[in-house]
Design a protein around this motif. Structure first.
Motif, PDB file in Angstrom:
ATOM      1  N   LEU A   1      52.517  11.640  65.181  1.00 56.59           N
ATOM      2  CA  LEU A   1      51.073  11.722  65.385  1.00 56.59           C
ATOM      3  C   LEU A   1      50.540  13.068  64.892  1.00 56.59           C
ATOM      4  CD1 LEU A   1      48.503  10.427  66.341  1.00 56.59           C
ATOM      5  CD2 LEU A   1      49.001  11.200  68.664  1.00 56.59           C
ATOM      6  N   ILE A   2      51.287  14.124  65.116  1.00 58.59           N
ATOM      7  CA  ILE A   2      50.888  15.428  64.591  1.00 58.59           C
ATOM      8  C   ILE A   2      50.827  15.376  63.060  1.00 58.59           C
ATOM      9  CG2 ILE A   2      51.641  17.824  64.296  1.00 58.59           C
ATOM     10  CD1 ILE A   2      52.774  17.654  67.183  1.00 58.59           C
ATOM     11  N   GLY A   3      51.824  14.746  62.447  1.00 56.00           N
ATOM     12  CA  GLY A   3      51.826  14.606  60.995  1.00 56.00           C
ATOM     13  C   GLY A   3      50.637  13.806  60.487  1.00 56.00           C
ATOM     14  N   LEU A   4      50.267  12.734  61.194  1.00 58.53           N
ATOM     15  CA  LEU A   4      49.090  11.953  60.814  1.00 58.53           C
ATOM     16  C   LEU A   4      47.821  12.786  60.927  1.00 58.53           C
ATOM     17  CD1 LEU A   4      49.553   8.386  62.344  1.00 58.53           C
ATOM     18  CD2 LEU A   4      49.387   8.995  59.925  1.00 58.53           C
ATOM     19  N   GLY A   5      47.731  13.588  61.984  1.00 56.17           N
ATOM     20  CA  GLY A   5      46.566  14.456  62.145  1.00 56.17           C
ATOM     21  C   GLY A   5      46.450  15.451  61.005  1.00 56.17           C
ATOM     22  N   GLU A   6      47.566  16.010  60.595  1.00 58.13           N
ATOM     23  CA  GLU A   6      47.548  16.957  59.476  1.00 58.13           C
ATOM     24  C   GLU A   6      47.153  16.254  58.179  1.00 58.13           C
ATOM     25  OE1 GLU A   6      50.988  19.972  61.273  1.00 58.13           O
ATOM     26  OE2 GLU A   6      51.537  18.408  59.825  1.00 58.13           O
ATOM     27  N   SER A   7      47.605  15.003  58.002  1.00 60.47           N
ATOM     28  CA  SER A   7      47.202  14.228  56.828  1.00 60.47           C
ATOM     29  C   SER A   7      45.706  13.938  56.857  1.00 60.47           C
ATOM     30  CB  SER A   7      47.993  12.917  56.761  1.00 60.47           C
ATOM     31  OG  SER A   7      49.363  13.156  56.498  1.00 60.47           O
TER      32      SER A   7
END
Length: 499
Positions: free
Chosen positions: A39-45
């Motif tokens: 989810l953190i990775g999706l937020g950064e994307s």
């Protein structure tokens, strides 16, 4: 713009939809949830490729907004690199605590998987519209009562074991109940319904099935189900012919060998039994009205904590910060929940308060009674080019100043334009942006002609006048919606327009 970019389609990762603030994609993880790091990775994307806004929808899907054709492709590459598998095919949805809830009647995931596989084997996904869906509800603390679907299957505990109530077209209150069956028959009937809908074309839904078709489905339980799914009549998608030797081979459409079969269009979930509704069908699919916000005990010693997004939307940076806190406190997985919430799983009970406090400080919804849970508001102006009013600012002001107005009977919809993206159905009050300012619709949708207007910047004051009248007129024990009905649409409109 490709064919799937039209409004009314589902904006999947492979087919973004054009909106007023760019392209939008919607993600439904195959695993039913995401790891905190994912989810953190999706937020950064979302920060790199979109406008930095992420959403959880009323049905529990994750959306990323403000993409371009180029950035949408880059986002898809990064989602794949994160190892996030997203659902394709017919949406078959289960509750957000499926398989983890100690109060669950039955784990709905195996049946949901079987329906997905059977629908895929029958070649149904490309023949069905993108919004045709199935719900398999195992019961428990967080049920799917408020979510509409073309096919609903709800677990019911009976003396002979768990059975599945099959209903068509609607939410818990208005879906048409068909029959109570075991799991194998539930799967077969669900896929037969989807095949009937597919035969009517990609614009069709469960509500378009005829009474004869529903009657034939309801009578199916009285005989041994065939070993394969029924053939579909080219004329109407009805159950007409089956494999040779089947006990259904001679069953005509709309005719039943079971004198007690339900008349599918008569009798409702409310408990009425006129028109032949079977007495053994439950009066309601569930009594639960639980909010997804708050702590929930799991089958393990861990706890799930539900945290809401105000109006279903939050800056990606704040979602990243909240997820980092959750990871620190021991969360192992995050599930998306209908009602615009995130469920953080695996938390030690002692950590729930700390995560709630962190979420509250970041502006998330941590109280099920928060009035923002009763307001549907699209991005509006200036985020969306179609928006004529600053929906979220208006919503925040109304929620802060009229906390007592928002009981469970009352829904306020604030729409930047007449499309009504955030809440397609009717609401007690709807504010809709237009050329004349913020229009008011009483007990209707954003597409209805407003009865009165006031400047968009002053819309919250108009709703405040209506709220003040409710406080004065409300009888003891009376809901806000009932009081509104007594005041009448004309009176409410006049109050809203007053300077």
């Amino acid at each position: 713009m490709n064919a799937f970019s039209r409004r009314g389609a589902c904006p999947a990762l492979s087919a973004p939809m054009q909106t007023g603030d760019g392209l939008l994609v919607r993600l439904n993880p195959v695993a039913g949830g995401l790891s905190p790091k994912s989810l953190i990775g999706l937020g950064e994307s979302a920060l790199r490729h979109g406008n930095g806004i992420m959403e959880v929808t009323a049905r529990g899907s994750l959306q990323i907004r403000g993409l371009t054709p180029t950035s949408a492709r880059l986002l898809a590459i990064e989602v794949d690199a994160l190892g996030i598998a997203v659902r394709t095919g017919v949406p078959v949805e289960t509750g957000p605590l499926a398989g983890l809830d100690p109060l669950e009647i039955a784990d709905p995931r195996p049946l949901a998987d079987r329906i997905r596989a059977a629908a895929e084997e029958a070649g149904l996904p490309p023949r069905l519209g993108p919004k045709v869906s199935v719900i398999v509800d195992g019961g428990g603390q967080l049920v799917m009562d408020a979510v509409t679907a073309d096919v609903r299957l709800a677990a019911v505990r009976m003396d002979v074991g768990v059975r599945w109530l099959v209903a068509v077209a609607g939410d818990r209150q208005n879906a048409t109940p068909l029959v109570m069956v075991e799991e194998d028959a539930a799967r077969d009937i669900a896929v037969a319904i989807l095949r009937m809908v597919a035969e009517k074309g990609r614009e069709a839904h469960g509500r378009d099935l005829t009474e004869r078709q529903l009657t034939s489905l309801a009578s199916w339980h009285s005989v041994t189900p065939p070993s394969v799914l029924p053939d579909i009549s080219p004329a109407g998608g009805e159950i007409g012919s089956f494999i040779a030797g089947s006990s259904l081979a001679a069953l005509n459409i709309g005719e039943s060998r079971n004198d007690g079969a339900i008349s599918p269009l008569a009798g409702e979930m409310s408990g009425r039994t006129e028109g032949g509704a079977q007495d053994h069908l439950p009066l309601k699919l569930s009594e639960s009205t639980a909010s997804p916000i708050g702590p929930f005990a799991l089958t393990s010693d861990a706890t799930a904590l539900g945290i809401g997004l105000p109006f279903g939307s939050m800056p990606a940076q704040k979602l990243i910060e909240l997820t980092q806190h959750a990871l620190t406190f021991g969360a192992t997985k995050i599930r998306l929940a209908p009602g615009r919430a995130l469920l953080f799983l695996g938390l030690p009970p002692a950590a729930c308060h700390s995560l709630q406090q962190a979420a509250n400080n970041l502006g998330f919804v941590t109280d099920a009674a928060d009035p923002r849970t009763r307001i549907a508001a699209c991005p509006g102006a200036p985020a969306c080019a179609s928006g004529r009013i600053a929906t979220r600012d208006i919503a925040d002001t109304i929620a802060a100043e009229n906390y007592d107005l928002f009981d469970s009977s009352f829904t306020l919809h604030i729409s930047g334009c007449a499309k009504g993206c955030a809440h397609p159905g009717p609401a007690a009050l709807t504010l809709v942006g237009g050329e004349n300012g913020a229009g008011l619709v009483v007990d209707g949708t954003a597409k209805a002609l407003p009865a009165g207007y006031r400047p968009g910047y002053d819309a919250a004051r108009g709703v405040g006048r209506v709220a003040a009248a409710i406080r004065r007129a409300r009888l003891r024990g009376e809901t806000a919606a009932t009081c509104l009905a007594r005041l009448g649409a004309a009176g409410i409109t006049e109050l809203y327009r007053q300077e």
